[in-house]
Motif scaffolding. Structure first.
Motif, PDB file in Angstrom:
ATOM      1  N   ALA A  28       0.838  -1.206   0.000  1.00  0.00           N
ATOM      2  CA  ALA A  28       0.000   0.000   0.000  1.00  0.00           C
ATOM      3  C   ALA A  28       0.870   1.253   0.000  1.00  0.00           C
ATOM      4  CB  ALA A  28      -0.945  -0.008   1.194  1.00  0.00           C
ATOM      5  N   VAL A  51      -6.154   2.418  -0.735  1.00  0.00           N
ATOM      6  CA  VAL A  51      -5.219   1.555  -1.473  1.00  0.00           C
ATOM      7  C   VAL A  51      -5.100   0.204  -0.765  1.00  0.00           C
ATOM      8  CG1 VAL A  51      -2.797   1.251  -2.149  1.00  0.00           C
ATOM      9  CG2 VAL A  51      -3.924   3.453  -2.517  1.00  0.00           C
ATOM     10  N   ALA A  52      -4.925   0.221   0.554  1.00  0.00           N
ATOM     11  CA  ALA A  52      -4.811  -1.026   1.325  1.00  0.00           C
ATOM     12  C   ALA A  52      -6.091  -1.851   1.200  1.00  0.00           C
ATOM     13  CB  ALA A  52      -4.511  -0.717   2.783  1.00  0.00           C
ATOM     14  N   ILE A  55      -6.114  -3.591  -2.073  1.00  0.00           N
ATOM     15  CA  ILE A  55      -5.168  -4.721  -2.062  1.00  0.00           C
ATOM     16  C   ILE A  55      -5.803  -5.918  -1.367  1.00  0.00           C
ATOM     17  CG2 ILE A  55      -2.973  -5.549  -1.102  1.00  0.00           C
ATOM     18  CD1 ILE A  55      -1.937  -2.625  -1.538  1.00  0.00           C
TER      19      ILE A  55
END
Length: 153
Positions: A28, A51-52, A55
């Motif tokens: 991330a 973003v994390a 993912i």
């Protein structure tokens, strides 16, 4: 790194181990800090968490397709009173080794570095000179082919 501790705590509740959490946080961070249009990011913490989250969603999708669990019972490879479990485990290990040798070169290299050498996705990407996303695609392909092969035997 900014927000890394809080992000790791949040991610840790969604993954199996601290190592997996570290991998997601590192990926991330790498993705967030490599964005070209960083000036357009209004809230850095929110962006990093998004973003994390993405993912984790991608990892979940990959897991639904082909999850990697230890294939060979390593306790069975240890000496025991009966040689049959040890011989069966060794045969299975040889079968997997033969199959891994037949994987496409990039997928095989990524698989060996990630699953055998236990490197992080970031380390594999750096060693191969690829993006983490590309490495993940090679890993997913290797796992799909390996799972398909094991199911056929």
């Amino acid at each position: 790194m900014p927000h890394a501790v809080v992000l790791r705590r949040r991610v840790r509740s969604s993954v199996r181990s601290d190592d997996d959490a570290d991998d997601v946080v590192a990926e991330a961070m790498a993705r967030a800090f490599s964005v070209e249009d960083w000036g357009g990011v209004g809230n850095g913490k929110h962006y990093l968490f998004r973003v994390a989250r993405n993912i984790l969603i991608d990892e979940g999708r990959r897991g639904a397709i082909a999850s990697f669990e230890p294939i060979v019972d390593m306790d069975a490879v240890q000496p025991s009173a009966s040689p049959e479990p040890m011989l069966a485990a060794r045969d299975e290990l040889r079968q997997i080794e033969r199959f891994v040798a037949t994987l496409p070169a990039q997928s095989r290299r990524a698989f060996v570095m990630r699953r055998i050498e236990e490197r992080t996705p970031g380390e594999v990407a750096e060693a191969m000179g690829l993006s983490i996303s590309t490495v993940e695609k090679h890993l997913a392909r290797a796992m799909m082919l390996l799972t398909r092969e094991l199911a056929a035997t």
